[in-house]
Design a protein around this motif. Structure first.
Motif, PDB file in Angstrom:
ATOM      1  N   LYS A  30       0.725  -1.180  -0.341  1.00  0.00           N
ATOM      2  CA  LYS A  30       0.102   0.123  -0.096  1.00  0.00           C
ATOM      3  C   LYS A  30       0.634   1.245  -0.100  1.00  0.00           C
ATOM      4  CE  LYS A  30      -4.235   1.908   1.717  1.00  0.00           C
ATOM      5  NZ  LYS A  30      -4.736   2.313   0.417  1.00  0.00           N
ATOM      6  N   PRO A  31       1.935   1.396   0.709  1.00  0.00           N
ATOM      7  CA  PRO A  31       2.637   2.555   0.762  1.00  0.00           C
ATOM      8  C   PRO A  31       3.324   2.977  -0.920  1.00  0.00           C
ATOM      9  CG  PRO A  31       3.324   1.334   2.620  1.00  0.00           C
ATOM     10  CD  PRO A  31       2.394   0.425   1.659  1.00  0.00           C
ATOM     11  N   ILE A  32       3.672   1.895  -1.370  1.00  0.00           N
ATOM     12  CA  ILE A  32       4.238   2.116  -2.974  1.00  0.00           C
ATOM     13  C   ILE A  32       3.051   2.538  -3.821  1.00  0.00           C
ATOM     14  CG2 ILE A  32       4.902   1.027  -4.883  1.00  0.00           C
ATOM     15  CD1 ILE A  32       6.795  -0.758  -2.879  1.00  0.00           C
ATOM     16  N   SER A  33       1.862   1.921  -3.679  1.00  0.00           N
ATOM     17  CA  SER A  33       0.705   2.410  -4.233  1.00  0.00           C
ATOM     18  C   SER A  33       0.307   3.900  -4.112  1.00  0.00           C
ATOM     19  CB  SER A  33      -0.492   1.498  -4.151  1.00  0.00           C
ATOM     20  OG  SER A  33      -0.288   0.158  -4.478  1.00  0.00           O
ATOM     21  N   SER A  34       0.379   4.084  -2.856  1.00  0.00           N
ATOM     22  CA  SER A  34       0.182   5.483  -2.302  1.00  0.00           C
ATOM     23  C   SER A  34       1.089   6.699  -2.792  1.00  0.00           C
ATOM     24  CB  SER A  34       0.176   5.457  -0.768  1.00  0.00           C
ATOM     25  OG  SER A  34      -1.070   4.776  -0.114  1.00  0.00           O
ATOM     26  N   LEU A  35       2.149   6.132  -2.906  1.00  0.00           N
ATOM     27  CA  LEU A  35       3.133   7.186  -3.554  1.00  0.00           C
ATOM     28  C   LEU A  35       3.028   7.263  -5.097  1.00  0.00           C
ATOM     29  CD1 LEU A  35       5.632   8.999  -2.827  1.00  0.00           C
ATOM     30  CD2 LEU A  35       7.149   7.087  -3.276  1.00  0.00           C
ATOM     31  N   MET A  36       2.994   5.857  -5.670  1.00  0.00           N
ATOM     32  CA  MET A  36       3.508   6.052  -7.145  1.00  0.00           C
ATOM     33  C   MET A  36       2.044   6.393  -7.781  1.00  0.00           C
ATOM     34  SD  MET A  36       6.524   5.261  -8.479  1.00  0.00           S
ATOM     35  CE  MET A  36       7.042   6.045  -6.794  1.00  0.00           C
ATOM     36  N   GLY A  37       0.675   6.106  -7.375  1.00  0.00           N
ATOM     37  CA  GLY A  37      -0.558   6.601  -8.110  1.00  0.00           C
ATOM     38  C   GLY A  37      -0.652   8.300  -8.285  1.00  0.00           C
TER      39      GLY A  37
END
Length: 122
Positions: A30-37
């Motif tokens: 989730k942190p990667i998705s929250s940053l990359m989105g």
């Protein structure tokens, strides 16, 4: 507008999409998705808006910019961008000021033509 900010945004757009897809295929953190989105979304919008603001952009160029992920890189490949000659750093006169330029390597046909033009005989 100079194409350098567009070039940076196009690479950020593609890289962030690749990271998001890799995250989705593997761990789905989730942190990667929250940053990359949001990063991908901002880069995508920047590419589209920057392309639409170019006065030399044709309708086809503007349409290509809307393609997510690779649209920005495709826009940069279009020949009608201002500063398109800045995208070819292999010009030795720009990077070797004051130095003697070294000719590019040539194949045997080009060498034969060059020596024939200078009038050398064997």
């Amino acid at each position: 507008m100079h194409p350098r900010p567009l070039r940076i945004a196009a690479h950020v757009e593609l890289t962030s999409l690749a990271v998001m897809l890799a995250n989705l295929a593997t761990a789905h953190l989730k942190p990667i998705s929250s940053l990359m989105g949001p990063t991908h979304g901002c880069a995508y919008l920047f590419v589209v808006i920057a392309t639409w603001r170019l006065t030399s952009a044709t309708t086809a160029t503007r349409a290509v910019a809307v393609i997510p992920g690779i649209g920005g890189l495709l826009v940069l490949r279009r020949p009608n961008l201002p500063g398109a000659d800045d995208q070819h750093p292999e010009d030795p006169s720009r990077h070797q000021q004051g130095r003697r330029s070294v000719p590019a390597p040539m194949n045997s046909v080009a060498f034969a033509r060059r020596t024939r033009w200078k009038g050398s005989h064997r």
